[in-house]
Design a protein around this motif. Structure first.
Motif, PDB file in Angstrom:
ATOM      1  N   LYS A 273      -3.812   1.091 -16.044  1.00 54.50           N
ATOM      2  CA  LYS A 273      -4.062   2.429 -15.503  1.00 54.50           C
ATOM      3  C   LYS A 273      -5.328   3.080 -16.053  1.00 54.50           C
ATOM      4  CE  LYS A 273      -0.285   2.648 -13.003  1.00 54.50           C
ATOM      5  NZ  LYS A 273      -0.329   2.706 -11.525  1.00 54.50           N
ATOM      6  N   ASP A 274      -5.736   2.685 -17.242  1.00 55.83           N
ATOM      7  CA  ASP A 274      -6.889   3.342 -17.856  1.00 55.83           C
ATOM      8  C   ASP A 274      -8.120   2.441 -17.774  1.00 55.83           C
ATOM      9  OD1 ASP A 274      -5.429   1.650 -19.596  1.00 55.83           O
ATOM     10  OD2 ASP A 274      -6.620   2.353 -21.292  1.00 55.83           O
ATOM     11  N   PRO A 275      -9.217   2.950 -17.204  1.00 55.17           N
ATOM     12  CA  PRO A 275     -10.443   2.166 -17.131  1.00 55.17           C
ATOM     13  C   PRO A 275     -11.113   2.094 -18.509  1.00 55.17           C
ATOM     14  CG  PRO A 275     -10.792   4.359 -16.263  1.00 55.17           C
ATOM     15  CD  PRO A 275      -9.326   4.256 -16.600  1.00 55.17           C
ATOM     16  N   PRO A 276     -12.128   1.237 -18.706  1.00 52.21           N
ATOM     17  CA  PRO A 276     -12.785   0.435 -17.668  1.00 52.21           C
ATOM     18  C   PRO A 276     -11.968  -0.790 -17.279  1.00 52.21           C
ATOM     19  CG  PRO A 276     -13.791   0.002 -19.778  1.00 52.21           C
ATOM     20  CD  PRO A 276     -12.793   1.109 -20.015  1.00 52.21           C
ATOM     21  N   TYR A 277     -12.027  -1.140 -16.003  1.00 53.81           N
ATOM     22  CA  TYR A 277     -11.330  -2.309 -15.502  1.00 53.81           C
ATOM     23  C   TYR A 277     -12.239  -3.522 -15.587  1.00 53.81           C
ATOM     24  CZ  TYR A 277      -8.511   1.406 -13.392  1.00 53.81           C
ATOM     25  OH  TYR A 277      -7.737   2.516 -13.188  1.00 53.81           O
ATOM     26  N   ARG A 278     -11.635  -4.676 -15.740  1.00 47.18           N
ATOM     27  CA  ARG A 278     -12.401  -5.916 -15.713  1.00 47.18           C
ATOM     28  C   ARG A 278     -12.575  -6.357 -14.263  1.00 47.18           C
ATOM     29  NH1 ARG A 278      -9.951  -9.670 -20.650  1.00 47.18           N
ATOM     30  NH2 ARG A 278     -10.546  -8.268 -22.359  1.00 47.18           N
ATOM     31  N   GLY A 279     -13.753  -6.857 -13.954  1.00 45.94           N
ATOM     32  CA  GLY A 279     -13.997  -7.307 -12.598  1.00 45.94           C
ATOM     33  C   GLY A 279     -14.402  -6.161 -11.692  1.00 45.94           C
ATOM     34  N   GLY A 280     -15.003  -6.495 -10.595  1.00 40.87           N
ATOM     35  CA  GLY A 280     -15.454  -5.485  -9.651  1.00 40.87           C
ATOM     36  C   GLY A 280     -14.381  -5.109  -8.652  1.00 40.87           C
ATOM     37  N   ARG A 281     -14.755  -4.213  -7.765  1.00 39.33           N
ATOM     38  CA  ARG A 281     -13.829  -3.784  -6.729  1.00 39.33           C
ATOM     39  C   ARG A 281     -13.712  -4.831  -5.634  1.00 39.33           C
ATOM     40  NH1 ARG A 281     -16.680   1.961  -5.965  1.00 39.33           N
ATOM     41  NH2 ARG A 281     -18.439   0.600  -6.467  1.00 39.33           N
ATOM     42  N   LYS A 282     -12.535  -4.882  -5.033  1.00 38.87           N
ATOM     43  CA  LYS A 282     -12.240  -5.826  -3.973  1.00 38.87           C
ATOM     44  C   LYS A 282     -11.885  -5.052  -2.698  1.00 38.87           C
ATOM     45  CE  LYS A 282     -12.181  -9.136  -7.148  1.00 38.87           C
ATOM     46  NZ  LYS A 282     -13.188 -10.209  -7.240  1.00 38.87           N
ATOM     47  N   ILE A 283     -12.195  -5.664  -1.543  1.00 38.37           N
ATOM     48  CA  ILE A 283     -11.880  -5.060  -0.254  1.00 38.37           C
ATOM     49  C   ILE A 283     -10.611  -5.677   0.294  1.00 38.37           C
ATOM     50  CG2 ILE A 283     -12.666  -4.791   2.126  1.00 38.37           C
ATOM     51  CD1 ILE A 283     -15.530  -4.681   1.007  1.00 38.37           C
ATOM     52  N   ALA A 284      -9.728  -4.834   0.810  1.00 35.43           N
ATOM     53  CA  ALA A 284      -8.459  -5.290   1.364  1.00 35.43           C
ATOM     54  C   ALA A 284      -8.194  -4.595   2.696  1.00 35.43           C
ATOM     55  CB  ALA A 284      -7.317  -5.009   0.383  1.00 35.43           C
ATOM     56  N   VAL A 285      -7.271  -5.156   3.464  1.00 34.98           N
ATOM     57  CA  VAL A 285      -6.929  -4.641   4.788  1.00 34.98           C
ATOM     58  C   VAL A 285      -5.414  -4.547   4.896  1.00 34.98           C
ATOM     59  CG1 VAL A 285      -7.138  -4.997   7.275  1.00 34.98           C
ATOM     60  CG2 VAL A 285      -8.954  -5.815   5.746  1.00 34.98           C
ATOM     61  N   GLU A 286      -4.921  -3.416   5.392  1.00 34.69           N
ATOM     62  CA  GLU A 286      -3.481  -3.228   5.591  1.00 34.69           C
ATOM     63  C   GLU A 286      -3.210  -2.698   6.996  1.00 34.69           C
ATOM     64  OE1 GLU A 286      -1.904  -4.349   3.111  1.00 34.69           O
ATOM     65  OE2 GLU A 286      -3.079  -3.893   1.305  1.00 34.69           O
ATOM     66  N   LYS A 287      -2.032  -3.014   7.503  1.00 37.84           N
ATOM     67  CA  LYS A 287      -1.590  -2.426   8.760  1.00 37.84           C
ATOM     68  C   LYS A 287      -1.289  -0.946   8.568  1.00 37.84           C
ATOM     69  CE  LYS A 287       0.429  -6.458  11.053  1.00 37.84           C
ATOM     70  NZ  LYS A 287       1.670  -7.020  11.639  1.00 37.84           N
ATOM     71  N   VAL A 288      -1.517  -0.165   9.602  1.00 34.70           N
ATOM     72  CA  VAL A 288      -1.223   1.266   9.589  1.00 34.70           C
ATOM     73  C   VAL A 288      -0.204   1.555  10.682  1.00 34.70           C
ATOM     74  CG1 VAL A 288      -2.166   3.579   9.918  1.00 34.70           C
ATOM     75  CG2 VAL A 288      -3.525   1.831   8.739  1.00 34.70           C
ATOM     76  N   ASP A 289       0.845   2.258  10.318  1.00 33.13           N
ATOM     77  CA  ASP A 289       1.878   2.639  11.275  1.00 33.13           C
ATOM     78  C   ASP A 289       2.014   4.154  11.325  1.00 33.13           C
ATOM     79  OD1 ASP A 289       2.760   0.007  12.102  1.00 33.13           O
ATOM     80  OD2 ASP A 289       3.635  -0.198  10.108  1.00 33.13           O
ATOM     81  N   TYR A 290       2.394   4.653  12.493  1.00 37.77           N
ATOM     82  CA  TYR A 290       2.555   6.085  12.735  1.00 37.77           C
ATOM     83  C   TYR A 290       4.010   6.351  13.121  1.00 37.77           C
ATOM     84  CZ  TYR A 290      -2.540   5.752  13.171  1.00 37.77           C
ATOM     85  OH  TYR A 290      -3.874   5.503  12.951  1.00 37.77           O
ATOM     86  N   ASP A 291       4.547   7.506  12.698  1.00 38.12           N
ATOM     87  CA  ASP A 291       5.910   7.830  13.088  1.00 38.12           C
ATOM     88  C   ASP A 291       5.931   8.484  14.467  1.00 38.12           C
ATOM     89  OD1 ASP A 291       5.291  10.544  12.805  1.00 38.12           O
ATOM     90  OD2 ASP A 291       6.226  10.727  10.840  1.00 38.12           O
ATOM     91  N   LEU A 292       7.106   8.897  14.907  1.00 38.01           N
ATOM     92  CA  LEU A 292       7.249   9.452  16.250  1.00 38.01           C
ATOM     93  C   LEU A 292       6.497  10.767  16.432  1.00 38.01           C
ATOM     94  CD1 LEU A 292      11.026   8.682  16.928  1.00 38.01           C
ATOM     95  CD2 LEU A 292       9.007   7.421  17.727  1.00 38.01           C
ATOM     96  N   LYS A 293       6.166  11.429  15.318  1.00 34.59           N
ATOM     97  CA  LYS A 293       5.391  12.663  15.393  1.00 34.59           C
ATOM     98  C   LYS A 293       3.888  12.412  15.294  1.00 34.59           C
ATOM     99  CE  LYS A 293       9.052  15.582  13.435  1.00 34.59           C
ATOM    100  NZ  LYS A 293       9.409  16.530  12.334  1.00 34.59           N
TER     101      LYS A 293
END
Length: 307
Positions: A273-293
């Motif tokens: 949880k506390d930086p600095p983190y090792r390694g660089g940032r990575k790109i990811a893709v997720e599905k997006v869902d919407y509710d009935l509203k």
């Protein structure tokens, strides 16, 4: 010595999440092809590149589309080094417009430029001057341009970070200048990295909140009846978990065949949880869902191949 990345990223179509190194990904769809424009990873040159995919999993690097060292106005501020980050693409009337952030932010102000091309793969020719310059507490970063399908008008959004201020402009017909600035209310919990998309008659203003390099970084959003508000805050939809930190600076893209929406974003692959983190940032893709509203359901970060 100049350092160059290979023209092709060898990423197996059997793998996913993270899909590649990088940050601040702007995704777009042209025809049946997905395009992505990130802040480049592992590069000491102020450049941008285009990436192409048929499935949002396997990405091919199409090569450099813009090099800030070749744009005269970039060096006019006298800064010894210029960063290139957080780009965005817009298409209108058969042309493609590439908007991008130019650093540093201190001591010289950040600026946003725009270049024009006839293909999402480039090459792009710069307009010859900055579109927007920071100052007086406003940081000119993280551009996004949205063309409203209901009216045909194009809207420019930018700003955030230390100033945490969002500004919105109506674009002129040439897409490389402004027609007017619009007075808006500031979205709740806005920090940076704004994105606009529309689904049905609902406009979704999403953005990053928190500090870009720690576990507070997250994605929040508002809804509105128009591209300029008024905003109704809807809360956080993507935040750190026990395996990944700092998800944010995202874009939304729709598969025009399946009508499935996705979010493309960056994150750190760590439970720390506390930086600095090792390694660089990575790109990811997720599905997006919407509710009935029509509200966006909370998004869970995933690893590996997804169905």
């Amino acid at each position: 010595m100049r350092l160059f990345l290979p023209l092709i990223l060898l990423i197996s179509p059997l793998t996913a999440n993270p899909v590649m190194d990088g940050a601040d990904p702007h995704a777009a769809v042209v025809g049946r092809t997905f395009w992505m424009y990130p802040t480049e990873p592992h590069s000491r040159e102020p450049i941008f590149a285009a990436y192409r995919s048929a499935d949002l999993r396997s990405w091919r690097r199409e090569g450099t589309i813009l090099d800030l060292d070749k744009i005269p106005w970039v060096k006019a501020d006298g800064a010894p080094y210029h960063g290139a980050w957080a780009p965005a693409l817009a298409e209108k009337k058969g042309k493609f417009y590439f908007y991008y952030s130019v650093g540093p932010q201190n001591p010289t102000p950040s600026r946003i430029g725009v270049a024009v091309g006839t293909s999402p793969a480039g090459p792009f020719t710069d307009s010859g001057k900055p579109l927007l310059t920071g100052g007086d507490g406003f940081e000119a970063i993280d551009p996004m341009v949205f063309t409203d399908p209901a009216t045909g008008k194009s809207w420019f959004y930018a700003g955030g970070s230390a100033g945490a201020k969002l500004r919105v402009f109506e674009m002129a017909d040439d897409m490389v200048s402004f027609k007017r600035e619009v007075d808006i209310e500031q979205p709740k919990n806005f920090t940076e990295g704004v994105f606009m998309h529309v689904k049905g008659k609902t406009y979704y203003l999403s953005y990053s909140h928190g500090k870009w390099n720690d576990s507070t970084y997250s994605v929040h959003y508002c809804t509105a009846p128009s591209p300029t508000g008024p905003w109704e805050y809807r809360g956080e939809i993507l935040g750190s978990d026990d395996k990944h930190q700092g998800p944010g600076h995202h874009s939304f893209v729709e598969d025009l065949v399946t009508r499935q929406w996705y979010i493309v974003y960056h994150r750190w692959e760590t439970g720390r949880k506390d930086p600095p983190y090792r390694g660089g940032r990575k790109i990811a893709v997720e599905k997006v869902d919407y509710d009935l509203k029509g509200l966006i359901k909370p998004i869970t970060m995933t690893d590996g191949r997804q169905r």
